[in-house]
Design a protein around this motif. Structure first.
Motif, PDB file in Angstrom:
ATOM      1  N   LEU A   1      -6.019  15.578   4.069  1.00 22.81           N
ATOM      2  CA  LEU A   1      -5.299  14.335   4.337  1.00 22.81           C
ATOM      3  C   LEU A   1      -5.970  13.104   3.738  1.00 22.81           C
ATOM      4  O   LEU A   1      -5.322  12.068   3.577  1.00 22.81           O
ATOM      5  N   CYS A   2      -7.253  13.194   3.399  1.00 25.35           N
ATOM      6  CA  CYS A   2      -7.919  12.038   2.797  1.00 25.35           C
ATOM      7  C   CYS A   2      -7.351  11.735   1.412  1.00 25.35           C
ATOM      8  O   CYS A   2      -7.569  10.647   0.870  1.00 25.35           O
ATOM      9  N   CYS A   3      -6.638  12.693   0.837  1.00 19.54           N
ATOM     10  CA  CYS A   3      -6.065  12.509  -0.500  1.00 19.54           C
ATOM     11  C   CYS A   3      -4.686  11.851  -0.470  1.00 19.54           C
ATOM     12  O   CYS A   3      -4.160  11.482  -1.525  1.00 19.54           O
ATOM     13  N   VAL A   4      -4.098  11.711   0.708  1.00 17.00           N
ATOM     14  CA  VAL A   4      -2.729  11.194   0.789  1.00 17.00           C
ATOM     15  C   VAL A   4      -2.646   9.766   0.249  1.00 17.00           C
ATOM     16  O   VAL A   4      -1.738   9.429  -0.523  1.00 17.00           O
ATOM     17  N   SER A   5      -3.597   8.915   0.636  1.00 21.28           N
ATOM     18  CA  SER A   5      -3.582   7.527   0.171  1.00 21.28           C
ATOM     19  C   SER A   5      -3.719   7.449  -1.343  1.00 21.28           C
ATOM     20  O   SER A   5      -3.018   6.675  -2.012  1.00 21.28           O
ATOM     21  N   LYS A   6      -4.627   8.251  -1.893  1.00 25.71           N
ATOM     22  CA  LYS A   6      -4.836   8.269  -3.342  1.00 25.71           C
ATOM     23  C   LYS A   6      -3.589   8.774  -4.064  1.00 25.71           C
ATOM     24  O   LYS A   6      -3.195   8.239  -5.103  1.00 25.71           O
ATOM     25  N   ASN A   7      -2.953   9.798  -3.513  1.00 28.38           N
ATOM     26  CA  ASN A   7      -1.752  10.338  -4.144  1.00 28.38           C
ATOM     27  C   ASN A   7      -0.613   9.322  -4.152  1.00 28.38           C
ATOM     28  O   ASN A   7       0.187   9.283  -5.086  1.00 28.38           O
ATOM     29  N   ALA A   8      -0.536   8.512  -3.101  1.00 23.59           N
ATOM     30  CA  ALA A   8       0.508   7.486  -3.047  1.00 23.59           C
ATOM     31  C   ALA A   8       0.332   6.478  -4.174  1.00 23.59           C
ATOM     32  O   ALA A   8       1.306   6.017  -4.778  1.00 23.59           O
ATOM     33  N   ILE A   9      -0.932   6.137  -4.480  1.00 26.80           N
ATOM     34  CA  ILE A   9      -1.205   5.213  -5.586  1.00 26.80           C
ATOM     35  C   ILE A   9      -0.938   5.894  -6.923  1.00 26.80           C
ATOM     36  O   ILE A   9      -0.269   5.343  -7.803  1.00 26.80           O
ATOM     37  N   ASP A  10      -1.461   7.107  -7.086  1.00 25.27           N
ATOM     38  CA  ASP A  10      -1.333   7.814  -8.361  1.00 25.27           C
ATOM     39  C   ASP A  10       0.129   8.056  -8.735  1.00 25.27           C
ATOM     40  O   ASP A  10       0.502   7.987  -9.910  1.00 25.27           O
ATOM     41  N   ALA A  11       0.956   8.357  -7.737  1.00 27.30           N
ATOM     42  CA  ALA A  11       2.362   8.671  -7.996  1.00 27.30           C
ATOM     43  C   ALA A  11       3.257   7.442  -7.933  1.00 27.30           C
ATOM     44  O   ALA A  11       4.457   7.537  -8.196  1.00 27.30           O
ATOM     45  N   GLY A  12       2.693   6.294  -7.575  1.00 31.40           N
ATOM     46  CA  GLY A  12       3.502   5.088  -7.457  1.00 31.40           C
ATOM     47  C   GLY A  12       4.536   5.189  -6.353  1.00 31.40           C
ATOM     48  O   GLY A  12       5.648   4.666  -6.472  1.00 31.40           O
ATOM     49  N   ALA A  13       4.179   5.858  -5.263  1.00 36.45           N
ATOM     50  CA  ALA A  13       5.114   6.040  -4.150  1.00 36.45           C
ATOM     51  C   ALA A  13       5.306   4.734  -3.390  1.00 36.45           C
ATOM     52  O   ALA A  13       4.455   3.845  -3.419  1.00 36.45           O
ATOM     53  N   GLY A  14       6.429   4.621  -2.704  1.00 39.01           N
ATOM     54  CA  GLY A  14       6.718   3.413  -1.948  1.00 39.01           C
ATOM     55  C   GLY A  14       6.582   3.571  -0.455  1.00 39.01           C
ATOM     56  O   GLY A  14       6.643   2.587   0.286  1.00 39.01           O
TER      57      GLY A  14
END
Length: 240
Positions: free
Chosen positions: A47-60
């Motif tokens: 779960l520590c990767c969720v924040s990073k993935n949101a940035i990397d994928a440009g999620a909203g």
């Protein structure tokens, strides 16, 4: 607390919402991760990767299913750059999320949480809560959604989290489309691997003059003095 506690809280909320625009969320997340004791639990490692993935994928938006509150607390720990919509049937989790960074709880029927994410009712629920996210200003519907759900027979991500990306259907409602077009979405202004400071003042002119405020992720905690004791004032504080 003064004579105008609602105005004071509203001012605090506006300050932190605008201050969040200049935060380097990528670097903050890495800083917290680097100073987290090892070995961390398997769930936190995922779960520590969720924040990073949101940035990397440009999620909203991040949508997270939880029944114990364990998963949303771990996601919030790493300071996600976008709001986290926590779907739960637990009243305790619903209340607890209101005190954590970026978490916005959404209470649903327990029967829906007992179904797998691929169930037709769960998918219909996703469309419903995402429409609500647009109207409430949490999400603009033009970007993907990071979904953190359970891997198994239940939707809860507290024991076996599974991360996926969800592209919702285009809103047919004109009101939703207008709301989506005016939504403030986080865009990184940093060269992520070269920025060394934890917080930066990278706020552009467009950020300053825009009349659309970002969705506030920082929570406001205040004491309640005599000026706050009326039912009317409590309502104003909640609205602020």
């Amino acid at each position: 607390n003064g004579s105008f506690p609602d105005s004071a809280v509203a001012t605090m909320a506006s300050i932190v919402a605008n201050s969040e625009v200049g935060v380097n969320y990528f670097q903050v997340g890495l800083f917290i991760r680097d100073f987290t004791p090892r070995p961390m639990s398997q769930i936190e490692a995922m779960l520590c990767c969720v924040s990073k993935n949101a940035i990397d994928a440009g999620a909203g938006l991040i949508v997270l299913f939880s029944e114990t509150g364990r998963a949303p607390k771990l996601v919030a720990k790493y300071r996600p750059c976008v709001p986290v919509l926590v779907v739960t049937s637990s009243e305790a989790v619903y209340r607890h999320c209101n005190a954590h960074f970026s978490l916005h709880p959404r209470k649903v029927d327990a029967a829906l949480m007992s179904k797998s994410f691929d169930d037709a009712d769960t998918l219909a629920l996703m469309e419903e809560i995402l429409s609500e996210a647009v109207t409430s200003g949490l999400w603009g519907s033009s970007k993907h959604v990071v979904v953190v759900r359970g891997l198994g027979k239940t939707a809860s991500a507290d024991d076996e989290p599974f991360l996926s990306f969800y592209k919702p259907k285009q809103a047919s409602n004109k009101k939703l489309n207008r709301a989506a077009s005016s939504f403030f979405e986080y865009e990184s202004k940093f060269e992520l691997y070269k920025t060394m400071s934890l917080r930066c003042t990278s706020i552009s002119y467009n950020d300053v003059v825009s009349r659309y405020a970002p969705a506030r992720k920082t929570k406001i905690v205040c004491t309640l003095g005599p000026s706050c004791w009326s039912e009317d004032m409590l309502g104003k504080l909640l609205d602020a």
